[in-house]
Design a protein around this motif. Structure first.
Motif, PDB file in Angstrom:
ATOM      1  N   MET A   1       0.839  -1.172   0.000  1.00 26.48           N
ATOM      2  CA  MET A   1       0.000   0.000   0.000  1.00 26.48           C
ATOM      3  C   MET A   1       0.892   1.245   0.000  1.00 26.48           C
ATOM      4  O   MET A   1       1.801   1.376   0.810  1.00 26.48           O
ATOM      5  N   ALA A   2       0.652   2.152  -0.913  1.00 22.46           N
ATOM      6  CA  ALA A   2       1.433   3.382  -1.030  1.00 22.46           C
ATOM      7  C   ALA A   2       0.895   4.439  -0.076  1.00 22.46           C
ATOM      8  O   ALA A   2      -0.312   4.535   0.156  1.00 22.46           O
ATOM      9  N   ASP A   3       1.816   5.238   0.477  1.00 23.00           N
ATOM     10  CA  ASP A   3       1.454   6.342   1.363  1.00 23.00           C
ATOM     11  C   ASP A   3       2.296   7.561   1.047  1.00 23.00           C
ATOM     12  O   ASP A   3       3.511   7.453   0.845  1.00 23.00           O
ATOM     13  N   PHE A   4       1.642   8.717   1.031  1.00 26.00           N
ATOM     14  CA  PHE A   4       2.348   9.982   0.865  1.00 26.00           C
ATOM     15  C   PHE A   4       2.914  10.377   2.221  1.00 26.00           C
ATOM     16  O   PHE A   4       2.190  10.432   3.212  1.00 26.00           O
ATOM     17  N   THR A   5       4.232  10.645   2.271  1.00 31.26           N
ATOM     18  CA  THR A   5       4.906  11.002   3.518  1.00 31.26           C
ATOM     19  C   THR A   5       5.914  12.121   3.265  1.00 31.26           C
ATOM     20  O   THR A   5       6.205  12.460   2.117  1.00 31.26           O
ATOM     21  N   ASN A   6       6.467  12.637   4.343  1.00 32.40           N
ATOM     22  CA  ASN A   6       7.595  13.566   4.289  1.00 32.40           C
ATOM     23  C   ASN A   6       7.322  14.777   3.402  1.00 32.40           C
ATOM     24  O   ASN A   6       8.126  15.136   2.540  1.00 32.40           O
ATOM     25  N   ARG A   7       6.197  15.432   3.632  1.00 30.22           N
ATOM     26  CA  ARG A   7       5.840  16.631   2.877  1.00 30.22           C
ATOM     27  C   ARG A   7       6.797  17.765   3.249  1.00 30.22           C
ATOM     28  O   ARG A   7       7.055  18.011   4.408  1.00 30.22           O
ATOM     29  N   ARG A   8       7.326  18.443   2.206  1.00 34.00           N
ATOM     30  CA  ARG A   8       8.137  19.615   2.479  1.00 34.00           C
ATOM     31  C   ARG A   8       7.889  20.688   1.425  1.00 34.00           C
ATOM     32  O   ARG A   8       7.678  20.389   0.258  1.00 34.00           O
ATOM     33  N   ARG A   9       7.884  21.903   1.889  1.00 39.19           N
ATOM     34  CA  ARG A   9       7.710  23.073   1.027  1.00 39.19           C
ATOM     35  C   ARG A   9       9.064  23.370   0.399  1.00 39.19           C
ATOM     36  O   ARG A   9      10.074  23.457   1.092  1.00 39.19           O
ATOM     37  N   ILE A  10       9.089  23.512  -0.924  1.00 40.88           N
ATOM     38  CA  ILE A  10      10.332  23.754  -1.639  1.00 40.88           C
ATOM     39  C   ILE A  10      10.334  25.199  -2.159  1.00 40.88           C
ATOM     40  O   ILE A  10       9.417  25.603  -2.880  1.00 40.88           O
ATOM     41  N   THR A  11      11.369  25.945  -1.789  1.00 40.21           N
ATOM     42  CA  THR A  11      11.468  27.341  -2.202  1.00 40.21           C
ATOM     43  C   THR A  11      12.800  27.664  -2.881  1.00 40.21           C
ATOM     44  O   THR A  11      12.968  28.761  -3.396  1.00 40.21           O
ATOM     45  N   SER A  12      13.735  26.715  -2.871  1.00 39.48           N
ATOM     46  CA  SER A  12      15.065  26.976  -3.432  1.00 39.48           C
ATOM     47  C   SER A  12      15.712  25.674  -3.894  1.00 39.48           C
ATOM     48  O   SER A  12      15.495  24.617  -3.286  1.00 39.48           O
ATOM     49  N   VAL A  13      16.530  25.763  -4.928  1.00 43.11           N
ATOM     50  CA  VAL A  13      17.254  24.580  -5.398  1.00 43.11           C
ATOM     51  C   VAL A  13      18.251  24.090  -4.357  1.00 43.11           C
ATOM     52  O   VAL A  13      18.664  22.933  -4.404  1.00 43.11           O
ATOM     53  N   THR A  14      18.629  24.930  -3.397  1.00 45.85           N
ATOM     54  CA  THR A  14      19.576  24.504  -2.360  1.00 45.85           C
ATOM     55  C   THR A  14      18.978  23.422  -1.461  1.00 45.85           C
ATOM     56  O   THR A  14      19.723  22.742  -0.763  1.00 45.85           O
ATOM     57  N   GLN A  15      17.674  23.242  -1.493  1.00 42.75           N
ATOM     58  CA  GLN A  15      17.006  22.202  -0.716  1.00 42.75           C
ATOM     59  C   GLN A  15      17.026  20.843  -1.415  1.00 42.75           C
ATOM     60  O   GLN A  15      16.589  19.852  -0.825  1.00 42.75           O
ATOM     61  N   LEU A  16      17.501  20.807  -2.649  1.00 43.92           N
ATOM     62  CA  LEU A  16      17.311  19.639  -3.500  1.00 43.92           C
ATOM     63  C   LEU A  16      18.617  18.958  -3.860  1.00 43.92           C
ATOM     64  O   LEU A  16      19.661  19.591  -3.946  1.00 43.92           O
ATOM     65  N   ASN A  17      18.498  17.644  -4.144  1.00 42.74           N
ATOM     66  CA  ASN A  17      19.639  16.922  -4.701  1.00 42.74           C
ATOM     67  C   ASN A  17      19.627  17.122  -6.231  1.00 42.74           C
ATOM     68  O   ASN A  17      18.644  17.648  -6.779  1.00 42.74           O
TER      69      ASN A  17
END
Length: 136
Positions: A1-17
């Motif tokens: 069963m799939a679940d949506f988790t770990n919601r985060r607001r993204i505002t900058s590429v510095t938050q991303l891989n």
């Protein structure tokens, strides 16, 4: 069963891989057919029409392992990728789930209903809700 988790607001590429940076650029291209870099899509300039407003990233897990990365933006749009890749597997268009693979669509639709991410007025909401509840 799939679940949506770990919601985060993204505002900058510095938050991303690096893969997520590519995903943001692909989300924007899917939204408006413009080939623009991720930093422009996440610009803090409110006058920039290329910005993906209200950008959120969720992990979608199955048995505790991430299977998808789900992006939601512009209040009613989104793109879902296989985790750790730039392979798009589904889109959110005017709040509704669009997916070519029926099994994946059902899995994601049920998870969206459980997470409160699919509006009850969506034409597929009841089908996904019944499946999530185990109802006929």
């Amino acid at each position: 069963m799939a679940d949506f988790t770990n919601r985060r607001r993204i505002t900058s590429v510095t938050q991303l891989n690096p893969i997520q940076v590519e995903q943001v650029a692909l989300c924007g291209a899917a939204y408006d057919d413009e080939d623009l870099p991720a930093d422009r899509r996440l610009s803090s300039d409110p006058q920039d029409e290329a910005v993906l407003n209200f950008c959120e990233l969720w992990d979608v897990v199955v048995d505790g392992s991430p299977v998808y990365e789900a992006w939601f933006y512009q209040s009613d749009s989104g793109t879902i990728f296989l985790a750790g890749t730039t392979e798009m597997v589904a889109e959110i268009i005017q709040c509704g789930l669009e997916c070519a693979n029926e099994d994946r669509e059902l899995e994601l639709g049920m998870a969206m209903v459980r997470a409160g991410l699919l509006p009850s007025g969506d034409s597929e909401f009841e089908r996904f809700r019944r499946a999530a509840d185990g109802s006929p």
